[in-house]
Design a protein around this motif. Sequence first.
Motif, PDB file in Angstrom:
ATOM      1  N   LEU A   7       0.821  -1.206   0.000  1.00  0.00           N
ATOM      2  CA  LEU A   7       0.000   0.000   0.000  1.00  0.00           C
ATOM      3  C   LEU A   7       0.858   1.260   0.000  1.00  0.00           C
ATOM      4  N   ARG A 168      -5.552  10.868  -3.603  1.00  0.00           N
ATOM      5  CA  ARG A 168      -6.235  10.038  -2.597  1.00  0.00           C
ATOM      6  C   ARG A 168      -5.480   8.735  -2.459  1.00  0.00           C
ATOM      7  N   HIS A 169      -5.637   8.116  -1.305  1.00  0.00           N
ATOM      8  CA  HIS A 169      -4.899   6.889  -1.053  1.00  0.00           C
ATOM      9  C   HIS A 169      -5.756   5.870  -0.303  1.00  0.00           C
ATOM     10  N   SER A 170      -5.949   4.742  -0.936  1.00  0.00           N
ATOM     11  CA  SER A 170      -6.617   3.609  -0.289  1.00  0.00           C
ATOM     12  C   SER A 170      -6.325   2.398  -1.163  1.00  0.00           C
ATOM     13  N   ARG A 171      -6.706   1.239  -0.697  1.00  0.00           N
ATOM     14  CA  ARG A 171      -6.504   0.047  -1.515  1.00  0.00           C
ATOM     15  C   ARG A 171      -7.278   0.144  -2.835  1.00  0.00           C
ATOM     16  N   THR A 172      -8.478   0.713  -2.769  1.00  0.00           N
ATOM     17  CA  THR A 172      -9.289   0.852  -3.982  1.00  0.00           C
ATOM     18  C   THR A 172      -8.621   1.795  -4.981  1.00  0.00           C
TER      19      THR A 172
END
Length: 269
Positions: A7, A168-172
Amino acid sequence: MAQIKDLSGYLIKTAERGPFDIIGDVHGCFDELLELLKKLNYSVSYEKTEQAFNVTHPLQHKAVFVGDLVDRGPKSPEVLHLVMDMVAAGIAFCVSGNHDDKLYRKLMGRNVQVRHGLELTMEQLGHCSAAFVRRVRDFLETLPHHILLDDGRLVVAHAGLAEHLHGRHSRTVRDLCLYGPTTGEVDQLGLPVRLDWAANYTGHAIVVYGHTPVHEPAWRNNTINIDTGCVFGGRLTALTYPDHILTAVPAHQTYATPARPFVEHKASA
Ligand code: MN
């Protein structure tokens, strides 16, 4: 087992205003990459004692790689070596592509399917030193999923990125950057059906991406796909920002056969 770091975030370089030469999917096409860099006025030399590439540009351009450095082509370790040295020297940025990510997971000992050209990369890395392979693993671990440059006016992500997800930062978000949006269905070849995110893009930032080979890069709603399928016998293409100049070199040969035909997009008005 070593802790997998899957991540890593995005990279924001607000004050980096270019000029940039954004380079499409290389996939181990080292000779073509050298030719393209030369055509873009970079000078590349190899320092034997340091075992390092030294790259300069007379007008201080920087290169930005859209990812998929490896797989299918003949010289993935050489591409990695050059790009790692350029990034270390601050003359290049690089985002992760799905192939780079899969190689990373393989090098971390994960059980991934060794196909789609990864078998070639692993074979080629088998001829490299353990220290080099460790360096590759550490490099891939740090690759951001997207990069914002020039105050966010330029966004580079392997498969592109919708505007509301810039920065933006996320797994998605990461999965969208690496693979692009899909319908969740597979086609008759067993490949995921991809959604054409750029058709609905309304952002002001320019988004430069690769991932899906096209015959001809075309501007659509401030986005441009510069993957012209070099490894499939097409071309290796760069977009120079902010001048919007396209520079390309032809593939020396067809190194692999695409699983599906290249996509044709109509340019937006
Ligand atoms: Mn690719």
